[in-house]
Write a protein that holds these residues in place. Structure first.
Motif, PDB file in Angstrom:
ATOM      1  N   GLU A 125       1.252  -1.105  -0.275  1.00 49.25           N
ATOM      2  CA  GLU A 125       0.084  -0.234  -0.022  1.00 49.25           C
ATOM      3  C   GLU A 125       1.242   1.616  -0.003  1.00 49.25           C
ATOM      4  OE1 GLU A 125      -2.850  -0.759   3.173  1.00 49.25           O
ATOM      5  OE2 GLU A 125      -4.308  -1.532   2.471  1.00 49.25           O
ATOM      6  N   ARG A 127       3.309   1.327  -1.930  1.00 50.90           N
ATOM      7  CA  ARG A 127       3.747   1.963  -3.159  1.00 50.90           C
ATOM      8  C   ARG A 127       5.572   0.414  -3.156  1.00 50.90           C
ATOM      9  NH1 ARG A 127       0.895   4.626  -7.355  1.00 50.90           N
ATOM     10  NH2 ARG A 127      -0.774   5.606  -6.096  1.00 50.90           N
ATOM     11  N   ARG A 156      -3.329  -7.224  -9.663  1.00 47.58           N
ATOM     12  CA  ARG A 156      -2.578  -6.485 -10.909  1.00 47.58           C
ATOM     13  C   ARG A 156      -1.475  -5.795 -10.005  1.00 47.58           C
ATOM     14  NH1 ARG A 156      -6.644  -2.103 -13.283  1.00 47.58           N
ATOM     15  NH2 ARG A 156      -4.609  -1.178 -13.943  1.00 47.58           N
ATOM     16  N   GLY A 159       0.997  -2.439 -11.016  1.00 45.47           N
ATOM     17  CA  GLY A 159      -0.492  -1.721 -11.795  1.00 45.47           C
ATOM     18  C   GLY A 159      -0.465  -2.188 -13.062  1.00 45.47           C
ATOM     19  N   ASP A 161      -2.427  -4.264 -16.339  1.00 45.19           N
ATOM     20  CA  ASP A 161      -3.684  -4.435 -16.721  1.00 45.19           C
ATOM     21  C   ASP A 161      -3.631  -6.300 -16.718  1.00 45.19           C
ATOM     22  OD1 ASP A 161      -2.672  -1.717 -17.935  1.00 45.19           O
ATOM     23  OD2 ASP A 161      -2.215  -2.407 -19.544  1.00 45.19           O
ATOM     24  N   ALA A 163      -4.511  -9.176 -13.808  1.00 45.49           N
ATOM     25  CA  ALA A 163      -3.860  -9.861 -13.067  1.00 45.49           C
ATOM     26  C   ALA A 163      -3.055 -11.106 -13.030  1.00 45.49           C
ATOM     27  CB  ALA A 163      -5.174 -10.453 -12.625  1.00 45.49           C
ATOM     28  N   THR A 190      -4.896  -2.605  -0.159  1.00 44.58           N
ATOM     29  CA  THR A 190      -5.319  -2.029  -1.055  1.00 44.58           C
ATOM     30  C   THR A 190      -4.741  -0.543  -1.599  1.00 44.58           C
ATOM     31  OG1 THR A 190      -7.633  -2.420   0.148  1.00 44.58           O
ATOM     32  CG2 THR A 190      -8.021  -0.510  -1.122  1.00 44.58           C
ATOM     33  N   THR A 191      -4.864  -0.956  -2.804  1.00 43.92           N
ATOM     34  CA  THR A 191      -4.679  -0.154  -3.862  1.00 43.92           C
ATOM     35  C   THR A 191      -4.964   1.388  -4.784  1.00 43.92           C
ATOM     36  OG1 THR A 191      -3.468  -1.624  -5.528  1.00 43.92           O
ATOM     37  CG2 THR A 191      -2.329  -1.530  -3.954  1.00 43.92           C
ATOM     38  N   THR A 192      -4.929   1.725  -5.681  1.00 40.18           N
ATOM     39  CA  THR A 192      -5.455   2.611  -7.131  1.00 40.18           C
ATOM     40  C   THR A 192      -5.393   1.517  -7.982  1.00 40.18           C
ATOM     41  OG1 THR A 192      -3.253   3.444  -7.547  1.00 40.18           O
ATOM     42  CG2 THR A 192      -4.208   4.506  -6.182  1.00 40.18           C
ATOM     43  N   PHE A 193      -4.653  -0.190  -8.281  1.00 37.18           N
ATOM     44  CA  PHE A 193      -5.355  -0.331  -8.957  1.00 37.18           C
ATOM     45  C   PHE A 193      -6.532  -2.005  -8.855  1.00 37.18           C
ATOM     46  CE2 PHE A 193      -1.081   1.198  -9.481  1.00 37.18           C
ATOM     47  CZ  PHE A 193      -1.223   1.495 -10.464  1.00 37.18           C
ATOM     48  N   GLY A 194      -6.556  -1.898  -7.525  1.00 36.26           N
ATOM     49  CA  GLY A 194      -7.591  -2.593  -7.204  1.00 36.26           C
ATOM     50  C   GLY A 194      -7.152  -3.151  -6.064  1.00 36.26           C
TER      51      GLY A 194
END
Length: 226
Positions: A125, A127, A156, A159, A161, A163, A190-194
């Protein structure tokens, strides 16, 4: 079979005991089960930063015996026991029963699968690269005395495209051997990509005696509420 079921449930009453130990007849079972869920959610919220790994619940006639296994007991207990007393009062108000809270320190958190999974999730999370986080966790666990560890991440990753699933391991992880003491846990980042799922298996050796083994790193009792 050991590869298809939860490793902890697979070994119940062999080298691991239940986290909730009580009996309820008839429809009372449902009410007590939901009460257990509320107790665990309440403690997890109150002790979010204390590194709580496992919560054991025992019931007598009208009393709750709750044992909290944590990597940072000082945060959970608070100054002069104020935090744990507040938690105890909240549990009594929520359940309407007298509660006794015990706090037990986990001496080796790097051998606790849940704490390892949560640590990796927090790094992802923030990064941090998933491969770097996994390698660091594996190295720390092996230095603490683990005989084997396997970590798997899926989603993902970085990041991407599409998984995918990646895993790394070191040492032995005999999931099909019932006498092996394997701790297993799952977590989500929980990330910005899912969401990215994390699974951790930690092998700590074999249990050859019939005595049920307590969770990893369980040490001295740190605090018992009055």
């Amino acid at each position: 079979m050991g590869r298809k079921v939860n490793p902890v449930g697979f070994r119940l009453k062999i080298n691991r005991d239940w986290d909730a130990r009580w009996f309820a007849p008839g429809t009372q079972y449902k009410d007590m089960l939901h009460e257990d869920f509320r107790i665990r959610q309440f403690i997890a919220k109150e002790a979010e930063k204390a590194g709580v790994s496992r919560i054991e619940i025992e019931r007598n006639s009208n009393q709750l015996q709750i044992t909290i296994h944590t990597a940072r007991p000082g945060i959970l207990i608070g100054r002069k026991g104020e935090a744990v007393k507040k938690m105890k009062q909240g549990l009594q108000d929520m359940t309407g029963k007298s509660a006794k809270v015990e706090v037990t320190e986990i001496e080796k958190p790097d051998l606790d699968a849940y704490l390892v999974a949560q640590n990796i999730a927090q790094q992802i999370e923030r990064r941090v690269g998933h491969s770097r986080a996994i390698k660091r966790a594996i190295g720390q666990a092996m230095r603490q005395g683990a005989q084997g560890i396997k970590i798997e991440v899926a989603g993902r990753l970085a990041g991407a495209d599409m998984a995918r699933r990646e895993w790394q391991s070191e040492g032995r992880v005999p999931r099909g051997t019932l006498r092996s003491d394997i701790d297993f846990a799952k977590a989500e980042a929980t990330t910005t990509f899912g969401r990215i799922g994390i699974k951790v298996w930690v092998y700590r050796g074999d249990v050859l005696s019939r005595e049920l083994k307590k969770p990893s790193g369980e040490a001295k009792e740190a605090y018992v509420s009055p």
